[in-house]
Design an enzyme around this catalytic site. Structure first.
Site, PDB file in Angstrom:
ATOM      1  N   LYS A  95      -2.332  22.992   7.516  1.00 15.20           N
ATOM      2  CA  LYS A  95      -2.235  22.298   6.025  1.00 15.20           C
ATOM      3  C   LYS A  95      -3.996  22.463   5.172  1.00 15.20           C
ATOM      4  O   LYS A  95      -4.894  22.957   5.741  1.00 15.20           O
ATOM      5  CB  LYS A  95      -1.893  21.112   5.272  1.00 15.20           C
ATOM      6  CG  LYS A  95      -0.787  21.018   5.724  1.00 15.20           C
ATOM      7  CD  LYS A  95       0.158  20.656   3.839  1.00 15.20           C
ATOM      8  CE  LYS A  95       1.992  20.902   4.746  1.00 15.20           C
ATOM      9  NZ  LYS A  95       2.140  20.935   3.462  1.00 15.20           N
ATOM     10  N   TRP A 125       5.115  16.263  -3.247  1.00 16.42           N
ATOM     11  CA  TRP A 125       6.079  17.076  -3.568  1.00 16.42           C
ATOM     12  C   TRP A 125       6.017  17.816  -4.793  1.00 16.42           C
ATOM     13  O   TRP A 125       6.753  18.708  -5.452  1.00 16.42           O
ATOM     14  CB  TRP A 125       6.754  17.741  -2.219  1.00 16.42           C
ATOM     15  CG  TRP A 125       6.061  17.811  -1.139  1.00 16.42           C
ATOM     16  CD1 TRP A 125       5.136  17.933  -0.387  1.00 16.42           C
ATOM     17  CD2 TRP A 125       7.670  18.087   0.391  1.00 16.42           C
ATOM     18  NE1 TRP A 125       5.519  18.194   0.694  1.00 16.42           N
ATOM     19  CE2 TRP A 125       6.708  18.198   1.030  1.00 16.42           C
ATOM     20  CE3 TRP A 125       8.801  18.371   0.928  1.00 16.42           C
ATOM     21  CZ2 TRP A 125       7.006  18.336   2.612  1.00 16.42           C
ATOM     22  CZ3 TRP A 125       9.557  18.591   1.824  1.00 16.42           C
ATOM     23  CH2 TRP A 125       8.221  18.744   2.625  1.00 16.42           C
ATOM     24  N   ILE A 157      19.912  17.010  11.685  1.00 15.34           N
ATOM     25  CA  ILE A 157      18.946  16.586  11.191  1.00 15.34           C
ATOM     26  C   ILE A 157      19.438  16.712  10.051  1.00 15.34           C
ATOM     27  O   ILE A 157      18.583  15.776   8.422  1.00 15.34           O
ATOM     28  CB  ILE A 157      17.336  17.148  11.544  1.00 15.34           C
ATOM     29  CG1 ILE A 157      16.824  17.183  12.715  1.00 15.34           C
ATOM     30  CG2 ILE A 157      16.272  16.590  10.068  1.00 15.34           C
ATOM     31  CD1 ILE A 157      16.205  15.342  13.669  1.00 15.34           C
ATOM     32  N   HIS A 179      13.162  10.669   9.265  1.00 14.24           N
ATOM     33  CA  HIS A 179      12.844  12.190   9.818  1.00 14.24           C
ATOM     34  C   HIS A 179      11.363  12.317   9.293  1.00 14.24           C
ATOM     35  O   HIS A 179      11.213  12.562   8.448  1.00 14.24           O
ATOM     36  CB  HIS A 179      14.136  13.109   9.887  1.00 14.24           C
ATOM     37  CG  HIS A 179      13.127  14.717  10.412  1.00 14.24           C
ATOM     38  ND1 HIS A 179      13.406  15.242  11.684  1.00 14.24           N
ATOM     39  CD2 HIS A 179      12.950  15.553   9.114  1.00 14.24           C
ATOM     40  CE1 HIS A 179      12.578  16.398  11.625  1.00 14.24           C
ATOM     41  NE2 HIS A 179      12.715  16.387  10.101  1.00 14.24           N
ATOM     42  N   HIS A 185      12.583  26.177  14.237  1.00 13.33           N
ATOM     43  CA  HIS A 185      11.788  27.821  13.929  1.00 13.33           C
ATOM     44  C   HIS A 185      11.550  29.046  14.409  1.00 13.33           C
ATOM     45  O   HIS A 185      11.512  29.814  13.519  1.00 13.33           O
ATOM     46  CB  HIS A 185      10.522  27.519  13.275  1.00 13.33           C
ATOM     47  CG  HIS A 185      10.221  25.627  12.660  1.00 13.33           C
ATOM     48  ND1 HIS A 185      10.552  24.409  13.545  1.00 13.33           N
ATOM     49  CD2 HIS A 185       9.863  25.384  11.481  1.00 13.33           C
ATOM     50  CE1 HIS A 185      10.004  23.489  12.925  1.00 13.33           C
ATOM     51  NE2 HIS A 185       9.920  23.715  11.790  1.00 13.33           N
ATOM     52  N   SER A 190      21.138  19.368   7.511  1.00 13.18           N
ATOM     53  CA  SER A 190      21.451  20.665   6.505  1.00 13.18           C
ATOM     54  C   SER A 190      21.877  21.640   8.108  1.00 13.18           C
ATOM     55  O   SER A 190      21.512  21.970   9.244  1.00 13.18           O
ATOM     56  CB  SER A 190      20.086  21.357   5.866  1.00 13.18           C
ATOM     57  OG  SER A 190      18.919  21.869   6.904  1.00 13.18           O
ATOM     58  N   LEU A 197       2.394  39.135  -7.436  1.00 11.51           N
ATOM     59  CA  LEU A 197       1.755  39.739  -5.728  1.00 11.51           C
ATOM     60  C   LEU A 197       2.884  39.455  -4.495  1.00 11.51           C
ATOM     61  O   LEU A 197       2.904  39.586  -3.278  1.00 11.51           O
ATOM     62  CB  LEU A 197       0.346  38.888  -5.009  1.00 11.51           C
ATOM     63  CG  LEU A 197       0.348  39.201  -4.405  1.00 11.51           C
ATOM     64  CD1 LEU A 197      -0.206  40.249  -3.858  1.00 11.51           C
ATOM     65  CD2 LEU A 197      -1.166  37.784  -3.608  1.00 11.51           C
ATOM     66  N   CYS A 205      14.479  19.570  13.259  1.00 11.45           N
ATOM     67  CA  CYS A 205      14.895  20.220  12.076  1.00 11.45           C
ATOM     68  C   CYS A 205      16.092  20.266  11.356  1.00 11.45           C
ATOM     69  O   CYS A 205      16.486  20.383  12.411  1.00 11.45           O
ATOM     70  CB  CYS A 205      13.782  21.273  11.475  1.00 11.45           C
ATOM     71  SG  CYS A 205      12.981  20.189   9.777  1.00 11.45           S
TER      72      CYS A 205
HETATM   73  N1  GLN Z   1      17.550  16.955   5.334  1.00 13.35           N
HETATM   74  C1  GLN Z   1      16.529  18.104   6.006  1.00 13.35           C
HETATM   75  C2  GLN Z   1      17.164  19.390   6.161  1.00 13.35           C
HETATM   76  O1  GLN Z   1      18.051  18.473   7.132  1.00 13.35           O
HETATM   77  C3  GLN Z   1      15.588  17.420   6.244  1.00 13.35           C
HETATM   78  C4  GLN Z   1      14.032  18.947   5.909  1.00 13.35           C
HETATM   79  C5  GLN Z   1      12.756  18.411   6.755  1.00 13.35           C
HETATM   80  O2  GLN Z   1      12.734  17.248   7.532  1.00 13.35           O
HETATM   81  N2  GLN Z   1      11.995  19.598   5.875  1.00 13.35           N
HETATM   82  O3  GLN Z   1      17.397  20.015   5.968  1.00 13.35           O
HETATM   83 ZN    ZN Z   2      12.009  18.297   9.420  1.00 16.11          ZN
END
Ligand code: GLN
Ligand code: ZN
Length: 759
Positions: A116, A562, A432, A642, A695, A434, A18, A727
């Site tokens: 969620k 997770w 944060i 975080h 985002h 990445s 799918l 993030c």
């Molecule tokens: N340290 C992770 C990143 O920066 C944190 C990701 C997250 O909070 N989902 O991707």
């Molecule tokens: Zn995050």
């Protein structure tokens, strides 16, 4: 004779058919007809699979192209005015516009909000109701799917989200109470039920999982009104399904609603059977949820059998505890999983086989009784397996003392020592973790995995990416740097792969939302850390710069949350084991000279139990695990955490109790809504309210970020505020990241200057 059924099947397909069909349709590579054909063949395949595994009755309308809550909203015409034109023009296009938004030359429509589904990792689209909302039956999805199943000669039971849960899961955009819409909604449900009856449905399944939540009087009144109204309809017999926990104080209500059948979750709440039986009217059919729909272990069939026996002839059906949506399809595909593990696990198909076996035993079938004994001994073999236990880990756990979960000194003293060591400016900037996972990064990883890129070449590639990332951050003038996480596939998988006690499947996909699937690690045994996991990369990054580099770890609660977790010990115990392993990593990072270490806990909030009464116990062990991981370091080592959300109001005390030196959180999308929480409660430690919404591909301006910071300063003390995105940046591209971070650094500088000028 007891029958076997289930409440819903995973729809993505064992090979994610799918997902592939959706994504190729969205790209415009394939026509709508191909998508509809794939959907129809998946439905047929899943019905046959369930039927052949032993289901006497199968649900229909459990299938969805994107989300079953969205389907229900569309079915009853709860389509926002903004999206109506798109819908009238092309129902499929309109449907996906609600699911994902559209932005082309002609239309700019936002997607519905996503959230969620109870305490699962599945996300549903939040129905949006408008002032004067009307409902009507739109389309014939449940009828068409019923007809498809009937044509295959199957006994099928249409599934609908029940009217009360549907309203309660939605939102009114005028801020009103969605439950007030019940009277407007019920005629549409009644009309559909009558049509299903006319089409030959014997039963209809009405999912009301909100019956396992804390309800108020208005909720209870809504349930009574709704089901009294539906009882008037010449409808199929109604199976009211509840799951994700005990009915608890709603048991009397559920037992009294005028329906013909009731399903209860006896995996999470086996003890509720005894209290429920005396409440149930004589003729009420009972569906026993005795096999876990939320986890991948073979069931404890002896326990399930004893539950079923206790129900006696009250029991009409055996079923999984909830929809099988939350587990993968078929364990037979897992050819590469180590043998004992594969025998220990059951996916959707195997769970129905287990129910079939139970039904056979209850029906007096001697062969089934022998098979059940064999299955029970297989489970016993798992529980007794030495693979589950690690003597070292158990010994170390036994020596854990409360002091290990506390920092040496209180925050004020630590902050001073950290400042002496780090010498950071007011409003320090950081990210944060990445940085963009570009196509090259993903390609190199895939080629390395496929053996096309050797270890040395891959290593050199990653070093180069990391070095470049550090140069970028220095050029931008960021104060606390990160290495960029280029070596990581996923923030949980990366750690699970290096820890003992975890296994990884090849086909264990579960739907997260729409076409997005996740493959949760399987936490089957005691967790230990054979060797350092992140020290080399962090040390390498630190060797390239004079500025502090922040070590980056995923926290114990998030790793637990997770994963599919072993069911033979409390989750809290597994969480502590992960915490101890991470504690060693934190200490190794500190010993390598790393002065700042971040432990991400984005899943802390979603782990909250569904019932408020259970929150304190969860928050206590979750918090203790975090602190156990974090607190081994000296005062001068700065611990960050975080979280990717802003809903802090109800848990802010527990978050503060983590005692991280600095926390970064989401706030930009909600325009600093969190400020309510901070006005009520003075958060004591350092805090970085995210000023840049990662985002969205939009690049926020310096002014925008400055405004958010000014707002934050209304409730926060300048000395505690950090400046960061909300993030990680891995989903973004470099040009936008560069521009946004440059504006972010300028916003911090501007603020610094104005505060110093007025000081
Ligand atoms: N340290 C992770 C990143 O920066 C944190 C990701 C997250 O909070 N989902 O991707
Ligand atoms: Zn995050």
């Amino acid at each position: 004779m007891i029958s076997v059924t289930h409440l819903g099947f995973p729809r993505i397909g064992a090979r994610r058919e799918l997902k592939l069909a959706l994504e190729s349709f969205w790209k415009g590579d394939t026509p709508a007809q191909l998508l509809h054909d794939t959907a129809a063949s998946l439905r047929e395949r899943h019905w046959r699979l369930a039927h052949d595994a032993g289901a006497d009755v199968v649900p229909c309308n459990d299938f969805s192209l994107y989300d079953h809550v969205l389907d229900n909203a569309v079915l009853f015409d709860a389509i926002p005015a903004s999206h109506r034109a798109a819908f009238e023009e092309d129902p499929l296009g309109g449907y996906f516009a609600l699911a994902r938004g559209v932005q082309d030359g002609r239309r700019d429509l936002r997607a519905l909000e996503m959230t969620k589904w109870f305490d699962t990792n599945y996300h549903y689209l939040v129905p949006q109701f408008e002032p004067g909302q009307r409902f009507a039956l739109r389309g014939d999805k449940p009828l068409a799917e019923l007809a498809q199943a009937q044509a295959l000669g199957l006994d099928a039971r249409p599934v609908l989200l029940g009217p009360v849960s549907f309203l309660k899961l939605g939102k009114r955009n005028d801020g009103g109470d969605p439950r007030e819409l019940l009277d407007a909604l019920l005629p549409a449900y009644a009309e559909l039920l009558a049509k299903l009856k006319a089409a030959g449905a014997q039963w209809v399944q009405l999912d009301e999982p909100t019956l396992t939540l804390d309800l108020d009087d208005a909720d209870r009144a809504a349930f009574r009104r709704a089901y009294a109204a539906l009882a008037e309809v010449d409808a199929p017999r109604r199976l009211l399904t509840t799951y994700f926990g005990a009915l608890g104080d709603n048991a009397t209500l559920a037992a009294q609603l005028p329906v013909e059948g009731l399903h209860v979750d006896l995996v999470r709440a086996p003890q509720q059977l005894e209290s429920l039986l005396p409440l149930l009217p004589e003729q009420r059919a009972l569906s026993l949820g005795v096999v876990d729909g939320r986890n991948i272990w073979r069931a404890d069939l002896d326990a399930a059998l004893s539950v079923a026996r206790r129900a006696g002839d009250r029991a009409t059906w055996l079923a999984p505890s909830c929809s099988l949506l939350h587990v993968p399809t078929d364990i037979e595909l897992e050819r590469k999983l180590p043998t004992p593990l594969r025998h220990w696990m059951a996916y959707a198909k195997q769970k129905i086989e287990e129910l079939h076996l139970l039904a056979g035993v209850l029906g007096g079938d001697a062969q089934a009784a022998r098979d059940l004994a064999a299955a029970a001994s297989a489970r016993a073999a798992r529980l007794a397996s030495p693979l589950l236990r690690n003597a070292q880990v158990r010994k170390r756990l036994a020596t854990v003392e409360p002091a290990m979960a506390r920092r040496v000194s209180p925050y004020a003293k630590r902050a001073q020592l950290q400042q002496e060591r780090l010498n950071l400016p007011l409003f320090p900037t950081t990210t944060i973790g990445s940085f963009p996972q570009t196509a090259q990064v993903r390609r190199a990883r895939a080629e390395h995995k496929a053996g096309k890129l050797d270890d040395a070449a891959y290593q050199a590639f990653l070093e180069n990416e990391t070095a470049q990332c550090l140069r970028e951050q220095e050029t931008l003038g960021i104060d606390v740097l990160v290495h960029g996480e280029f070596e990581r596939n996923d923030m949980v998988e990366y750690f699970g792969e290096q820890l003992d006690g975890f296994a990884f499947t090849a086909h264990g996909w579960v739907q997260s939302y729409g076409s997005r699937c996740v493959k949760p690690p399987v936490l089957f045994g005691d967790v230990a850390r054979p060797r350092a996991m992140t020290v080399e990369w962090t040390r390498y990054a630190q060797s390239l710069t004079a500025r502090p580099v922040k070590g980056m770890l995923t926290g114990p609660v998030t790793i637990l949350q997770w994963s599919f977790v072993r069911d033979d010990q409390p989750r809290a115990d597994s969480c502590r084991q992960i915490a101890l392993a991470l504690r060693e990593e934190v200490l190794d990072l500190e010993a390598a000279g790393i002065a700042v270490i971040q432990i991400d806990e984005p899943a802390l909030r979603e782990g909250l139990p569904l019932r408020r009464a259970d929150w304190p116990a969860y928050l206590a062990w979750a918090g203790e695990s975090f602190r156990l991981a974090a607190s081994g370091v000296g005062d001068a080592t700065q611990i960050h955490t975080h979280m990717c959300y802003a809903e802090f109001n109800d848990i802010i005390e527990a978050v503060a109790a983590l005692d991280a030196d600095v926390i970064s959180i989401e706030t930009s999308r909600s325009r600093m809504e969190l400020l309510d929480a901070f006005a009520r409660y003075r958060y004591p430690n350092g805090i970085g309210p995210g000023v840049y919404d990662i985002h969205s591909p939009r690049v926020p301006s310096e002014t925008e970020m400055r405004e958010l910071l000014d707002k934050a300063l209304e409730v926060l003390d300048p000395a505690q505020v950090w400046v960061n995105p909300d993030c990680g940046l891995k989903t973004r591209g470099w040009p936008e990241v560069r521009a946004a971070l440059q504006a972010m650094v300028r916003a911090a500088q501007g603020l610094r200057e104005s505060v110093l000028a007025t000081a």
